[in-house]
Design an enzyme around this catalytic site. Sequence first.
Site, mmCIF file in Angstrom:
data_model
loop_
_atom_site.group_PDB
_atom_site.id
_atom_site.type_symbol
_atom_site.label_atom_id
_atom_site.label_comp_id
_atom_site.label_asym_id
_atom_site.label_seq_id
_atom_site.Cartn_x
_atom_site.Cartn_y
_atom_site.Cartn_z
ATOM 1 N N ARG A 80 74.359 65.892 47.714
ATOM 2 C CA ARG A 80 75.350 64.577 47.895
ATOM 3 C C ARG A 80 74.456 63.195 47.344
ATOM 4 N NH1 ARG A 80 78.694 63.595 52.891
ATOM 5 N NH2 ARG A 80 76.463 63.398 54.421
ATOM 6 N N LYS A 90 67.949 73.984 56.928
ATOM 7 C CA LYS A 90 68.981 73.966 55.920
ATOM 8 C C LYS A 90 68.797 75.258 55.307
ATOM 9 C CE LYS A 90 71.319 70.971 52.691
ATOM 10 N NZ LYS A 90 71.902 69.750 52.368
ATOM 11 N N ARG A 139 71.360 63.366 61.890
ATOM 12 C CA ARG A 139 70.396 63.684 62.265
ATOM 13 C C ARG A 139 70.245 64.047 64.133
ATOM 14 N NH1 ARG A 139 70.335 64.198 57.928
ATOM 15 N NH2 ARG A 139 69.200 63.293 56.178
#
Length: 240
Positions: free
Chosen positions: A42, A106, A238
Site C-alpha cells: 500500500r 505478517k 499498530r
Amino acid sequence: APYPVLVKPVIHSTNQFLLEQIAQLEKGQLCLAEYQYAGRGRRGRDWLSPFTGQIILSAYWTFPPHISLNGLSLVIGIAIAETLQAFGAQRIGLKWPNDVLLQGRKLAGVLVEIANRKNGLLNLIIGIGINLALPKQANINQPWAELREILPHFDRDEIIIALVQRLYHYLDLFEQKGMAFFHSRWTEWDAFLNQPVSLISENSSQHGIERGIDSEGYLLLETEQGLVRFNGGEVSLRRA
Ligand code: ATP
Ligand code: BTN
C-alpha cells in the site's frame, strides 16, 4: 468455472502487469509469478518477493458501478485466512485492513487497486502475496512470517486453486449481500479485538481500544472521546 491464467517466472509486479493489460482482460483473469522485482504494497511501499517461495497472485475483477468497496480488502483477508486454515494452518489472524498475521507477524498482504477502463464498471486488480518460505535474513522492516513455520508439507498449486475458488465466491457474495454479511466472520479473525492499539496517519496518531469493525468495514476505536470510526485508506494499525 475455469479462468484464464498467465504465469510469469519473473515480473515487475503482477498487479502492475494486469493494470497495463486491462483493456484485454476478462473478469477472473489471473496472473501468477515466481518472483517480482518491483512488488508493491500500500501507499508506494515495497513488497519483497524473492525466489524462495511465495504465492504471488493478481486477479482482475469487476463490480457494478454502484457497489461500495468499503471492506473489500477485509473480505479478501477472510478468504485467505479460511483457505490457509482449511490446509491446516493454525494461529492465523487478520489485521485491519489488509494483513494476514501468524502469531502477530505478517504472513500475507492484500493490495486492491482500481483500474480505469471505459466499460461502465468498477474495475479492480486484487493482489495477494503469501509468504511460503523467505530467505533467513529477509530485508523486511517489520516482523514477518512464512507458511512453512506451521505447515511442513503443502502443495502450492492446491492452495492457489482453493484460494481462487473461495475468493471469487466471496467476491460474488460481497456484491450481492455487502460487507454486512461478512461482519461477524471478520470479527472472529480480528487479531487485535479488544486490545490497546494506535492508529497512525501521516501527521498524527490516536490511541484506544480496538472494538472491531462496523457493518461497512470501518475500524472502531474506543477513545477517551468515545467511539471513533476509521477508513482503511487513511491509517495504519499498530499494537500500542
Ligand atoms: P498497513 O497496511 O497497516 O498500513 P504495513 O506496514 O503492513 O501497514 P503495507 O503497505 O500493508 O504496510 O505493506 C508493506 C509493508 O510490508 C512493507 O513496508 C514491509 O514492511 C512489509 N513487507 C514487505 N514485503 C513483505 C513480505 N514478503 N512479507 C511480510 N511483510 C513484507
Ligand atoms: C501489503 O501488505 O501492503 C500488500 C502486499 C501485496 C503484495 C501482492 S504480491 C501480488 C501483487 N503484486 C504486487 O506488486 N503486490 C501484490
